[in-house]
Motif scaffolding. Structure first.
Motif, PDB file in Angstrom:
ATOM      1  N   GLU A 613      49.310  28.630   7.246  1.00  0.00           N
ATOM      2  CA  GLU A 613      49.584  28.293   5.841  1.00  0.00           C
ATOM      3  C   GLU A 613      49.881  29.564   5.036  1.00  0.00           C
ATOM      4  OE1 GLU A 613      47.160  25.001   3.966  1.00  0.00           O
ATOM      5  OE2 GLU A 613      46.586  26.728   2.739  1.00  0.00           O
ATOM      6  N   LYS A 686      51.074  23.582   1.355  1.00  0.00           N
ATOM      7  CA  LYS A 686      49.660  23.278   1.598  1.00  0.00           C
ATOM      8  C   LYS A 686      49.531  22.305   2.761  1.00  0.00           C
ATOM      9  CE  LYS A 686      45.390  23.148   1.090  1.00  0.00           C
ATOM     10  NZ  LYS A 686      44.727  24.317   1.668  1.00  0.00           N
ATOM     11  N   ALA A 702      51.841  18.173   5.477  1.00  0.00           N
ATOM     12  CA  ALA A 702      51.748  19.214   4.451  1.00  0.00           C
ATOM     13  C   ALA A 702      52.496  18.795   3.197  1.00  0.00           C
ATOM     14  CB  ALA A 702      52.312  20.525   4.994  1.00  0.00           C
TER      15      ALA A 702
END
Ligand code: SER
Length: 883
Positions: A613, A686, A702
């Motif tokens: 991430e 995210k 995500a």
């Protein structure tokens, strides 16, 4: 000599001096007319100003408009190179009046510029007028003083100009230049008019009417003027030459192709050099205006133009790609007037080089076949259409290239044979597809694609555009019209709507015109070639042939773009962190989320997820521009692009590069989807879940941009709620929760102790009586509600210590279940194990065990606790009696 650049400038200066706004050329791809492939006249960008739909801050204008006549209605491609005046690309000089001046002023301006400013002798000029236009006839007499013999009335469509079957139109008056009697030909309207002596140099259109489907339907708001003068033709006149290709611009380009190929520019080579010079201009300007070679629509026309030039380069003996090396000359000649050419120079060069490299590989094979096939043919013969089709099908030789290649040998091509071979192939493809068990209703897509070709996608660079409705499908069948409330699928010739493919969802938006509003909730891509808008008609009605405005929901599209680009960055990050074994196994790119499935043997650790991430977010912050290039799949893979195994790619792919890597881009992938302009547009990335799809395949879900922000915000809200409930700050929530858990554990322990103490009379009001006596042995037997079974042994030990010597049997009841423990003091000759087993049996359990001094067991039936103690008493009594 007056250069072409000087002539262009002097034309615009003249009209600017006469109060006209100097308007830059519009791009070659029309923004306001979906029925046109390319802008093909100076008035096209002003179409809506003539009809009154659009207003501008000026009522007169002048421009030098870039035009292409290749493909579509006006197609000059095949003639270029073999005539003095055909071009695929040319510039049209024009002056326009939008309801300001009309015929008299237009004729005055034209005459003044030609004869006074440019000094063309009046006796060299002849005018034509529409046969009924007495007014224009008289004006030419009055203003120019032309004798009646040189004002020729023409009754044909030649002197009635229309933009197309729809649009503004009116009678026109053309000005011809007489190149002299050394050239064969006669004035317009004469039997020799097809000769080259009299050349039309300027067309003055007296715009008055509006037509639809070739029928006049009314008048324009105000009589207007549209004039068009071919710059190349007038340059020939002013430079004292007859042939456009002998003007300065063309001479420079032809000299360059002569120098680069080493092939003489005259004789048999002349046509090839002309083709190269002309097509270089068309290719350069089209690429500068955003058209790239493709197999559909405008891109296909560009490809044909490029390939035709490249074949001529090959004919001239060029051993290596030539066209890209001529771009500097083109820029030197025309870059000052058209700065877009300078800006796009690297792209033009790269596109030409790539196309020519590829084309040369197939050209050699194709020409060999053509040579073999035509060995037995002589001048005047015809090549079978089937052979031409094979060349097209196998070697990507467009039909016109074959025709062109045979033209110098005067061999023609059987067009109808070509068409029927093409039809037969389509029939076979369709038959094969029918057998594949797909939905039969999809056959309608085959019909549409066969008849109308694929949809041209215009949405890589924008979300708005115009299109012409080519088919409407309702309940699986084609219809001509649809009305309010109808759920229909709309096919247009071009669209900015992305059709679902490659994991990216289709676009939504609206299709409108002044009579219609339809809401598109999805776009699919049947046969991989059509973009099918699934829509409901909200108001008005829709007919095949209508021109419509196509507006993609841009906010939704932006979200999709961000998710798609993030998917590429995620893919690269996974490979960098986890290893090269990671490959994409599927993906979903939606407006609100992205999903990415990939091969990896085990679940990702929280640390791995956090690192991936962070990597993606670092690339987002670099905010580098996302690059797109068109390449062959082989070249793309050789250049390091990630391709999906088993995926079928066309002969051309888009290669997307994004992010910053060590020596190249962070991610390079083949992809037909729509992407952000720069990675910063993704804003945030995210990961919200990581899970297994099947053995060896993991899935990451995500969010990006606004969806990610909302998700993080919602989390923050929950944290604040938790903090409020805990009466602490969000930062202290974890510590507070830990201490609460700790406290709870302590309280549970204390509670258990208290219960035990209470049960054993350690301090409660109901202290138990002393031990019973059974067969001379002290015995304590008790049922303890709620005592933790773990505390049972300790309780037995305590009771035994209290009574000195004896037997203690305690039963703890929890949730209806019983746990039992029996303790026996040493020296009594009794077994705790035997005793506990009798109790366990009564409690409905099995077994029970331990050591002779301490044994435990349990059973489901807590209600039998008293009976179980009774059984222990009895067993104790029996044992003592037997002793
Ligand atoms: N529209 C007219 C033409 O193209 C005059 O500009 O000839």
């Amino acid at each position: 000599m007056t250069s072409t650049n000087d002539i262009r400038r002097s034309f615009l200066d003249y009209f600017e001096g006469q109060g006209h706004a100097r308007v830059p050329s519009a791009p070659l791809v029309p923004h306001n007319d979906p029925t046109l492939m390319f802008v093909n006249a100076g008035m096209v960008p002003f179409k809506n100003v003539f009809t009154g739909l659009e207003t501008r801050p000026y009522s007169t204008a002048t421009s030098s408009q870039k035009c292409v006549r290749a493909g579509g209605k006006h197609n000059d491609l095949d003639n270029v190179g073999y005539t003095a005046r055909h071009h695929t690309f040319f510039e049209m000089l024009g002056n326009f009046s939008f309801g300001d001046y009309f015929k008299e002023q237009a004729i005055t301006h034209a005459w003044t510029l030609l004869t006074r400013e440019w000094g063309i002798p009046a006796e060299k000029l002849t005018a034509t007028v529409y046969h009924t236009d007495d007014q224009a006839f008289d004006l030419w007499k009055k203003i120019a003083g032309l004798p009646e013999s040189r004002i020729i009335r023409i009754p044909t469509k030649d002197n009635f100009w229309a933009m197309g079957s729809d649009g503004p139109c009116g009678p026109c008056s053309e000005i011809f230049y007489d190149h002299g009697d050394h050239i064969w030909g006669g004035p317009p309207g004469s039997p020799e008019e097809d000769g080259d002596r009299f050349v039309e140099i300027w067309n003055l259109v007296f715009m008055q009417y509006l037509q639809e489907n070739d029928v006049q339907i009314g008048e324009l708001p105000k009589p207007s003027i549209d004039t068009g003068m071919g710059l190349e033709r007038v340059a020939a006149v002013l430079q004292g030459v007859h042939d456009n290709y002998d003007t300065d611009t063309f001479k420079a380009l032809i000299a360059e192709s002569g120098a680069l190929t080493g092939a003489s520019t005259t004789g048999d080579n002349q046509a090839s050099h002309r083709v190269i010079a002309d097509h270089l201009r068309a290719s350069g300007f089209l690429v500068a205006d955003g058209v790239l070679p493709a197999n559909e629509g405008r891109g296909y026309v560009l490809r044909r133009i490029m390939r035709r030039a490249m074949r001529h380069a090959h004919l001239l003996g060029a051993k290596d790609p030539l066209m890209h090396r001529m771009v500097p000359s083109l820029v030197a000649e025309m870059g000052a007037a058209y700065p877009e050419l300078v800006r796009a120079q690297p792209l033009i060069e790269a596109t030409l080089l790539q196309e020519e490299t590829r084309f040369r590989q197939t050209l050699a094979n194709g020409l060999r076949l053509l040579d073999e096939a035509t060995q037995g043919l002589a001048e005047g013969d015809t090549l079978p259409g089937e052979t031409a089709f094979k060349l097209y099908d196998t070697f990507g030789f467009p039909y016109d290239l074959t025709e062109d290649a045979l033209r110098p040998r005067s061999i023609s091509v059987d067009r109808s044979g070509f068409d029927s071979a093409m039809a037969e192939q389509k029939r076979a493809a369709r038959a094969a597809w029918k057998g594949s068990g797909d939905k039969a209703s999809d056959e309608v897509w085959y019909d549409i694609a066969d008849e109308l070709g694929g949809t041209e996608f215009t949405g890589y660079n924008g979300t708005e555009g115009e299109g012409q409705v080519v088919a409407i499908v309702k309940d699986g069948a084609r219809v001509d019209k649809a009305g309010v409330g109808d759920a229909v699928t709309i096919i247009t010739n071009q669209t900015p709507f992305y059709g679902e493919s490659g994991g990216q969802m289709g676009d939504a938006g609206t299709i409108t015109n002044d009579r219609l509003r339809a809401v598109v909730d999805d776009t699919s891509k049947p046969l991989g070639r059509l973009h099918a808008h699934h829509a409901k008609i909200d108001s008005g009605e829709l007919s095949v042939g209508d021109t419509v405005k196509l507006s993609v929901d841009a906010v939704r599209r932006d979200a999709i773009r961000a998710n798609h680009s993030a998917t590429h960055l995620l893919h690269a990050a996974l490979r960098k962190r986890l290893g090269g074994h990671v490959t994409q196994k599927g993906s979903l790119v939606a407006p609100d989320r992205l999903r990415f499935d990939f091969s990896h043997p085990s679940a990702l650790t929280p640390q791995e997820i956090a690192a991936i991430e962070a990597d993606v977010n670092a690339q987002i912050r670099h905010n580098e521009a996302v690059g797109t290039r068109l390449m062959t799949p082989e070249d793309a893979i050789a250049a390091g692009a990630m391709a999906l195994f088993g995926e079928k790619y066309g002969d051309e792919v888009r290669v997307l590069s994004m992010g910053r890597g060590d020596d190249q881009h962070y991610s390079v992938e083949l992809c037909g989807g729509t992407h952000v302009n720069a990675t910063g547009d993704i804003a945030i990335f995210k990961i919200v879940s990581e899970s297994a799809v099947s053995s060896g395949i993991r899935r990451i879900e995500a969010l990006t941009g606004e969806a990610a922000r909302q998700w993080l915000n919602a989390r923050d809200e929950r944290l604040k709620e938790a903090a409020a409930a805990l009466k602490t700050s969000p930062d202290d929530v974890p510590a507070r929760v830990l201490s609460l858990v700790e406290e709870r554990r302590r309280l549970e322990r204390e509670l258990a102790d208290a219960k035990k103490a209470l049960a054993l009379g350690g301090g409660g009001a109901a202290a138990p009586a002393g031990p019973e006596q059974i067969g001379g042995v002290n015995f304590v037997g008790q049922v303890l509600e709620g005592l933790d079974p773990k505390a049972l042994r300790g309780a037995v030990d305590e009771a035994r210590a209290r009574i000195g010597s004896g037997v203690v049997a305690l039963v703890a009841i929890n949730d209806g279940r019983a746990s039992v423990a029996v303790g026996v003091s040493d020296g009594l000759g009794l077994s705790a194990v035997d005793l506990v087993k009798t109790a366990v049996a009564v409690l409905g359990g099995q077994g029970g065990g331990g050591r002779p001094d301490m044994a435990q067991g349990g059973g489901p039936d807590g209600s039998k606790a008293g009976d179980a103690l009774g059984a222990v008493r009895a067993a104790l009594a029996d044992a003592k009696a037997a002793a």
